[in-house]
Design a protein around this motif. Structure first.
Motif, PDB file in Angstrom:
ATOM      1  N   MET A  99      58.544   0.208 -60.206  1.00 23.57           N
ATOM      2  CA  MET A  99      58.969   0.947 -59.011  1.00 23.57           C
ATOM      3  C   MET A  99      59.782   2.187 -59.402  1.00 23.57           C
ATOM      4  O   MET A  99      59.513   3.297 -58.939  1.00 23.57           O
ATOM      5  N   LEU A 100      60.778   1.988 -60.276  1.00 21.01           N
ATOM      6  CA  LEU A 100      61.626   3.099 -60.695  1.00 21.01           C
ATOM      7  C   LEU A 100      60.835   4.135 -61.494  1.00 21.01           C
ATOM      8  O   LEU A 100      61.042   5.336 -61.344  1.00 21.01           O
ATOM      9  N   HIS A 101      59.907   3.635 -62.329  1.00 24.30           N
ATOM     10  CA  HIS A 101      59.066   4.555 -63.103  1.00 24.30           C
ATOM     11  C   HIS A 101      58.252   5.444 -62.159  1.00 24.30           C
ATOM     12  O   HIS A 101      58.192   6.661 -62.337  1.00 24.30           O
ATOM     13  N   MET A 102      57.643   4.829 -61.146  1.00 25.63           N
ATOM     14  CA  MET A 102      56.818   5.576 -60.186  1.00 25.63           C
ATOM     15  C   MET A 102      57.654   6.586 -59.402  1.00 25.63           C
ATOM     16  O   MET A 102      57.274   7.746 -59.259  1.00 25.63           O
ATOM     17  N   VAL A 103      58.807   6.130 -58.915  1.00 20.04           N
ATOM     18  CA  VAL A 103      59.679   7.002 -58.122  1.00 20.04           C
ATOM     19  C   VAL A 103      60.085   8.232 -58.930  1.00 20.04           C
ATOM     20  O   VAL A 103      59.940   9.380 -58.465  1.00 20.04           O
ATOM     21  N   PHE A 104      60.562   8.022 -60.156  1.00 19.35           N
ATOM     22  CA  PHE A 104      61.074   9.154 -60.937  1.00 19.35           C
ATOM     23  C   PHE A 104      59.956   9.994 -61.565  1.00 19.35           C
ATOM     24  O   PHE A 104      60.167  11.184 -61.812  1.00 19.35           O
ATOM     25  N   LYS A 105      58.786   9.401 -61.755  1.00 16.89           N
ATOM     26  CA  LYS A 105      57.649  10.198 -62.242  1.00 16.89           C
ATOM     27  C   LYS A 105      57.208  11.180 -61.154  1.00 16.89           C
ATOM     28  O   LYS A 105      57.026  12.369 -61.414  1.00 16.89           O
ATOM     29  N   VAL A 106      57.057  10.684 -59.922  1.00 16.60           N
ATOM     30  CA  VAL A 106      56.662  11.546 -58.797  1.00 16.60           C
ATOM     31  C   VAL A 106      57.781  12.552 -58.498  1.00 16.60           C
ATOM     32  O   VAL A 106      57.521  13.731 -58.238  1.00 16.60           O
ATOM     33  N   ALA A 107      59.033  12.086 -58.571  1.00 19.91           N
ATOM     34  CA  ALA A 107      60.178  12.972 -58.307  1.00 19.91           C
ATOM     35  C   ALA A 107      60.200  14.141 -59.290  1.00 19.91           C
ATOM     36  O   ALA A 107      60.506  15.277 -58.914  1.00 19.91           O
ATOM     37  N   ARG A 108      59.854  13.874 -60.568  1.00 17.06           N
ATOM     38  CA  ARG A 108      59.834  14.937 -61.591  1.00 17.06           C
ATOM     39  C   ARG A 108      58.668  15.888 -61.367  1.00 17.06           C
ATOM     40  O   ARG A 108      58.821  17.099 -61.438  1.00 17.06           O
ATOM     41  N   GLN A 109      57.490  15.308 -61.111  1.00 10.01           N
ATOM     42  CA  GLN A 109      56.285  16.138 -61.006  1.00 10.01           C
ATOM     43  C   GLN A 109      56.266  16.974 -59.729  1.00 10.01           C
ATOM     44  O   GLN A 109      55.650  18.028 -59.695  1.00 10.01           O
ATOM     45  N   LEU A 110      56.912  16.486 -58.679  1.00  8.98           N
ATOM     46  CA  LEU A 110      56.946  17.236 -57.410  1.00  8.98           C
ATOM     47  C   LEU A 110      58.374  17.686 -57.090  1.00  8.98           C
ATOM     48  O   LEU A 110      58.812  17.681 -55.956  1.00  8.98           O
ATOM     49  N   GLN A 111      59.136  18.040 -58.146  1.00  5.54           N
ATOM     50  CA  GLN A 111      60.533  18.430 -57.920  1.00  5.54           C
ATOM     51  C   GLN A 111      60.613  19.726 -57.110  1.00  5.54           C
ATOM     52  O   GLN A 111      59.644  20.490 -57.099  1.00  5.54           O
ATOM     53  N   PRO A 112      61.738  19.982 -56.412  1.00  2.68           N
ATOM     54  CA  PRO A 112      62.974  19.212 -56.387  1.00  2.68           C
ATOM     55  C   PRO A 112      62.841  17.927 -55.563  1.00  2.68           C
ATOM     56  O   PRO A 112      62.019  17.857 -54.652  1.00  2.68           O
ATOM     57  N   SER A 113      63.672  16.948 -55.929  1.00  5.10           N
ATOM     58  CA  SER A 113      63.637  15.658 -55.235  1.00  5.10           C
ATOM     59  C   SER A 113      65.045  15.117 -55.040  1.00  5.10           C
ATOM     60  O   SER A 113      65.928  15.358 -55.868  1.00  5.10           O
ATOM     61  N   VAL A 114      65.205  14.374 -53.943  1.00  3.98           N
ATOM     62  CA  VAL A 114      66.475  13.700 -53.651  1.00  3.98           C
ATOM     63  C   VAL A 114      66.199  12.202 -53.582  1.00  3.98           C
ATOM     64  O   VAL A 114      65.294  11.765 -52.864  1.00  3.98           O
ATOM     65  N   VAL A 115      66.953  11.432 -54.365  1.00  2.00           N
ATOM     66  CA  VAL A 115      66.838   9.960 -54.325  1.00  2.00           C
ATOM     67  C   VAL A 115      68.066   9.463 -53.569  1.00  2.00           C
ATOM     68  O   VAL A 115      69.192   9.579 -54.046  1.00  2.00           O
ATOM     69  N   TRP A 116      67.817   8.940 -52.373  1.00  2.00           N
ATOM     70  CA  TRP A 116      68.921   8.531 -51.489  1.00  2.00           C
ATOM     71  C   TRP A 116      69.116   7.017 -51.563  1.00  2.00           C
ATOM     72  O   TRP A 116      68.151   6.256 -51.472  1.00  2.00           O
ATOM     73  N   ILE A 117      70.364   6.610 -51.752  1.00  2.00           N
ATOM     74  CA  ILE A 117      70.703   5.182 -51.750  1.00  2.00           C
ATOM     75  C   ILE A 117      71.704   4.964 -50.607  1.00  2.00           C
ATOM     76  O   ILE A 117      72.892   5.237 -50.745  1.00  2.00           O
ATOM     77  N   GLY A 118      71.192   4.523 -49.481  1.00  2.00           N
ATOM     78  CA  GLY A 118      72.040   4.283 -48.300  1.00  2.00           C
ATOM     79  C   GLY A 118      72.825   2.994 -48.465  1.00  2.00           C
ATOM     80  O   GLY A 118      72.361   2.065 -49.132  1.00  2.00           O
ATOM     81  N   ASP A 119      73.999   2.927 -47.826  1.00  2.00           N
ATOM     82  CA  ASP A 119      74.893   1.757 -47.958  1.00  2.00           C
ATOM     83  C   ASP A 119      74.980   1.348 -49.429  1.00  2.00           C
ATOM     84  O   ASP A 119      74.752   0.200 -49.813  1.00  2.00           O
ATOM     85  N   THR A 120      75.297   2.325 -50.255  1.00  3.31           N
ATOM     86  CA  THR A 120      75.222   2.142 -51.707  1.00  3.31           C
ATOM     87  C   THR A 120      76.265   1.162 -52.260  1.00  3.31           C
ATOM     88  O   THR A 120      76.119   0.699 -53.385  1.00  3.31           O
ATOM     89  N   GLU A 121      77.264   0.829 -51.449  1.00  3.09           N
ATOM     90  CA  GLU A 121      78.250  -0.170 -51.926  1.00  3.09           C
ATOM     91  C   GLU A 121      77.571  -1.519 -52.157  1.00  3.09           C
ATOM     92  O   GLU A 121      78.027  -2.317 -52.987  1.00  3.09           O
ATOM     93  N   LYS A 122      76.447  -1.774 -51.454  1.00  2.00           N
ATOM     94  CA  LYS A 122      75.736  -3.056 -51.603  1.00  2.00           C
ATOM     95  C   LYS A 122      75.159  -3.197 -53.012  1.00  2.00           C
ATOM     96  O   LYS A 122      75.068  -4.301 -53.548  1.00  2.00           O
ATOM     97  N   THR A 123      74.741  -2.068 -53.604  1.00  2.75           N
ATOM     98  CA  THR A 123      74.194  -2.084 -54.965  1.00  2.75           C
ATOM     99  C   THR A 123      75.271  -2.467 -55.979  1.00  2.75           C
ATOM    100  O   THR A 123      74.974  -2.959 -57.057  1.00  2.75           O
ATOM    101  N   PHE A 124      76.545  -2.234 -55.608  1.00  2.00           N
ATOM    102  CA  PHE A 124      77.660  -2.494 -56.537  1.00  2.00           C
ATOM    103  C   PHE A 124      78.656  -3.510 -55.967  1.00  2.00           C
ATOM    104  O   PHE A 124      79.840  -3.444 -56.247  1.00  2.00           O
ATOM    105  N   TYR A 125      78.168  -4.428 -55.119  1.00  5.18           N
ATOM    106  CA  TYR A 125      79.036  -5.434 -54.493  1.00  5.18           C
ATOM    107  C   TYR A 125      79.940  -6.137 -55.515  1.00  5.18           C
ATOM    108  O   TYR A 125      79.479  -6.512 -56.603  1.00  5.18           O
ATOM    109  N   LYS A 126      81.219  -6.350 -55.118  1.00  6.66           N
ATOM    110  CA  LYS A 126      82.096  -7.198 -55.939  1.00  6.66           C
ATOM    111  C   LYS A 126      81.593  -8.632 -55.836  1.00  6.66           C
ATOM    112  O   LYS A 126      81.463  -9.353 -56.818  1.00  6.66           O
ATOM    113  N   LYS A 127      81.320  -9.023 -54.562  1.00  7.04           N
ATOM    114  CA  LYS A 127      80.789 -10.371 -54.302  1.00  7.04           C
ATOM    115  C   LYS A 127      79.750 -10.249 -53.195  1.00  7.04           C
ATOM    116  O   LYS A 127      80.045  -9.727 -52.111  1.00  7.04           O
TER     117      LYS A 127
END
Length: 788
Positions: free
Chosen positions: A574-602
């Motif tokens: 998934m990440l490979h595909m996202v960043f491959k397309v993002a590079r080839q069709l740049q500029p690109s913005v990768v948005w991570i909404g409610d990003t605290e969930k990705t780094f939850y303490k608990k």
């Protein structure tokens, strides 16, 4: 504005840039220890560069001369990069993302509006066809998969037959009830009119009294209108109210817009002619001047042979192709001069670019007579100069081959010298080394057998590549902070205004994504975090970055990637595909909404199935792989940054921007503009100041929701005889909960724990401690004096 006016504007801007570059070169040699003085100096440069940027952007957008545009573009990118470098220096010096220039603006006699960072129109203009094509493809994929209908579908619910029948019965009874009430009202009115007619016929009308009554009412009404008109005129005269038709677009502005669009068409035509001329002029030169150039070069080289023979007694060695061939013989530079040039130190990556552009302007354009070129088409003489050099270098290669052979023959005939085979061997060895150095490891491509189009389609179908909303950065409404410097002087840290946030989005997000030159050479910002309460416009700013730069928007929010591409290999793919397309069709913005969930303490038990922390270990690796030539920006948004594990959170996000709730000034502007944008008419009956005061703590989202709720179609139509009043909006506000002071303080406390927040706090406490020591010393000195 005519071409001549834009040319004049360009010349004035170049003069301002020239004097600024001179000042920069003077200050590079000076060393200062006073932090306040250094900041004032950097801030003054920053403000002056912003003014130059604003003018150059305007000139580049509208000037039609193709060769001038090439030079202006080069300088424009240099100025943009320098602004970002100065911003970086100010952040390092003050240890805060927000800066206030009240005192400098007063000295330079500038308004805060002149600090706005313009977004160059060429970001979109130069790739308009590409963006339109991409939008069409995206719309088609969404239509095929039915993803664009998702929002409409979820609101339609199927209900049981019995409930449906019951609803129809209720509606029908209500309709019959309304009809009956209407009939009863008509009957009542008929009876009332009959009674009134009977009563009036019995009473003898006093005509004089009736006429006097009408006169009183009319005179009162007439005087009321007259007084109201006089009051309005007085308010306009005092400058308290705008004059009539103040907000209407004048015919001059409409005409100017037409001229601007026509000039854009002329710009395109001139560019095409210029490109054609580059080819045709070179071909003509080859035919006409080519033989002469060849002959002159041969004569020069022969003359050099004879000179060397006379001076040294032997013929010289002919320079190799790698060294530049015969061009090396006639180069004016000595090895000593080259060495000196290499040691020149520059404080900026972009200063040399600007200086070079400025020198070209001085040599070529400052005093050039263009009286012959009224339409501002390309200048053929300049093309000839440029192409002569190209042609000469091409012919020189052919001449060098001939003259090498001629030199060989001369040496054999005159000196009886033979070619030494050692040299040829050396050359071969050199080439082999070069080949070895080129070898390097390539990153493994997991989708080498697939096209970009197929990957793009899959990401859209999976909902990872989404359509950005059409929102401009200028739609993020707010006001300036007018007391920032004053508050900082008395050790009060001001809350940034909405326009301060907008500036940072332009500097860290839009300018680097829009310009390749700026992204590759300016201080690199790979990731950005927008933290703030709900409704302050964080997501809107993400969409604005995409709209202003024509960037693709990828959504890697924890909720969006839940259940997609499961397992370790799936996540990698998934990440490979996202960043491959993002590079080839740049500029690109990768948005991570409610990003605290990705780094939850608990992780909360309700969200465990969602696996919100899937990206936690991957994001730092991705950031390391992003290079300056990858125009990709990772943007996180969060309402609850305090739920995240601080250390790993701050490692991923280079720049953290606190987005505050709007202050009084911003709320005043927001209410006014949002009401007008939704069809409301603002009159004296509507007290905007009162609304702004009462809504302290409410966000932009709240204000938009309230305005849309009040301004229904029916209410908009009734405005002419029943103007809007503040009370109408108050009722809807009572049902909403504002951002309380405690919540705002929790954001401030959290920010104080981030790396930048800690540095700032340390610097402030250190400064206060030094101040305190100084005061103690002064007191001691005073005591000693009194004892004496």
């Amino acid at each position: 504005m005519s071409n001549a006016m834009y040319n004049k504007m360009w010349h004035q801007t170049q003069e301002a840039l020239n004097s600024l570059l001179d000042k920069e070169s003077e200050t590079v040699m000076e060393s200062q220890r006073n932090q306040g003085f250094i900041f004032q100096m950097i801030a003054t440069f920053y403000i002056k560069y912003v003014q130059i940027f604003r003018n150059l952007e305007n000139v580049y957008d509208q000037i039609v001369h193709p060769q001038k545009r090439l030079l202006i573009r080069k300088i424009l990118d240099g100025v943009m990069g320098r602004i970002l470098e100065l911003k970086h220096d100010m952040v390092e010096l003050e240890l805060t993302e927000f800066h206030y220039f009240d005192d400098i603006l007063q000295d330079l006699k500038l308004a805060p509006q002149q600090l706005d960072i313009p977004i160059p129109k060429y970001f979109l203009k130069e790739k308009l066809e590409v963006i339109k094509g991409r939008e069409k493809i995206l719309a088609q994929i969404l239509a095929d998969t039915g993803l664009d209908m998702a929002e409409k579908k979820y609101s339609v619910k199927s209900i049981p037959l019995e409930e449906a029948v019951k609803l129809i019965q209720i509606a029908e009874r209500a309709r019959q009830g309304r009809l009956r009430a209407m009939f009863m009202k008509q009957i009542f009115l008929q009876e009332y009119r009959a009674k009134q007619a009977k009563f009036l016929s019995e009473k003898v009308a006093d005509l004089e009294a009736a006429a006097l009554q009408i006169q009183k009412v009319w005179r009162g009404f007439h005087q009321h209108k007259k007084t109201e008109k006089l009051r309005q005129e007085e308010m306009i005269f005092l400058g308290m109210n705008p004059p009539p038709l103040f907000n209407e677009v004048s015919a001059t502005i409409i005409q100017a817009e037409k001229v601007t669009s026509l000039r854009n068409e002329v710009q395109i035509k001139h560019e095409e002619k210029y490109r054609e001329a580059l080819v045709t002029i070179k071909d003509d030169l080859k035919l006409i001047e080519g033989p002469d150039i060849k002959e002159n070069l041969q004569d020069q080289i022969r003359h050099w042979f004879i000179e060397c023979r006379n001076l040294t007694g032997t013929f010289p060695d002919y320079p190799h192709v790698e060294e530049g061939g015969s061009a090396l013989i006639f180069s004016n530079k000595t090895p000593q001069q080259e060495e000196d040039e290499g040691w020149k130190m520059s404080p900026s990556v972009f200063l040399p670019t600007m200086e070079e552009g400025n020198n070209v302007y001085k040599d070529m354009w400052r005093n050039r007579d263009e009286s012959w070129n009224f339409p501002q088409d390309h200048d053929p003489e300049l093309i000839k100069q440029e192409k002569r050099k190209e042609l000469e270098s091409e012919i020189r290669i052919q001449v060098d081959e001939l003259m090498r052979q001629e030199l060989k023959n001369l040496k054999l005939a005159v000196n009886r010298e033979k070619e030494q085979p050692v040299k040829a061997g050396k050359k071969k060895g050199g080439k082999k080394k070069g080949k070895k150095g080129k070898k390097g490891k390539k990153d493994k491509d997991l989708t080498a057998d697939r096209t970009t189009e197929s990957l793009y389609r899959e990401l859209v179908e999976e909902g990872l590549l989404i359509r950005a909303l059409n929102v401009n950065l200028s739609d993020y409404i707010g006001e300036y902070s007018y007391l920032g410097t004053t508050l900082r002087r008395v050790s009060i840290e001001p809350m940034p205004s909405l326009l301060d946030v907008r500036q940072l989005i332009a500097l860290y997000g839009i300018l680097p994504l829009g310009s390749t030159t700026v992204h590759e050479n300016a201080p690199l910002v790979k990731s950005l975090l927008l933290a703030g309460p709900s409704g302050v416009g964080k997501k809107m700013l993400v969409h604005a970055i995409c709209t202003e730069t024509g960037a693709n928007l990828f959504d890697l929010s924890a909720a969006n990637i839940a259940g997609k591409y499961p397992g370790k290999d799936g996540l990698q793919m998934m990440l490979h595909m996202v960043f491959k397309v993002a590079r080839q069709l740049q500029p690109s913005v990768v948005w991570i909404g409610d990003t605290e969930k990705t780094f939850y303490k608990k992780v909360p038990s309700a969200e465990r199935m969602m696996e919100p922390k899937r990206l936690k270990k991957q994001l730092p690796k991705i950031l390391r792989l992003l290079k300056p030539d990858d125009r990709i920006l990772i943007v996180g948004t969060t309402q609850r940054p305090f739920d995240a594990e601080l250390q790993s959170f701050c490692k991923v996000y280079q720049k953290i921007i606190l987005v505050p709730r709007p202050d009084y000034a911003s709320r005043f502007v927001l209410w006014k503009q949002i009401i007008q944008r939704n069809g409301g008419i603002i009159t004296n009956a509507l007290n905007i100041s009162c609304l702004a005061k009462v809504t302290d703590g409410f966000t932009q989202g709240h204000i938009v929701q309230v305005v849309k709720g009040v301004l229904t179609d029916r209410r908009i139509h009734r405005q002419n005889y029943k103007p809007l009043v503040a009370a109408e909006f108050m009722a809807a506000l009572t049902r909403m909960s504002p951002v309380y002071q405690e919540e705002e303080e929790s954001f401030k406390d959290w920010y104080a724990k981030t790396p930048m927040g800690k540095k700032r706090a340390l610097a402030l406490t250190g400064g206060l401690a030094e101040k305190g020591k100084g005061e103690k010393k002064e007191k001691k000195g005073k005591k000693e004096k009194t004892k004496k």
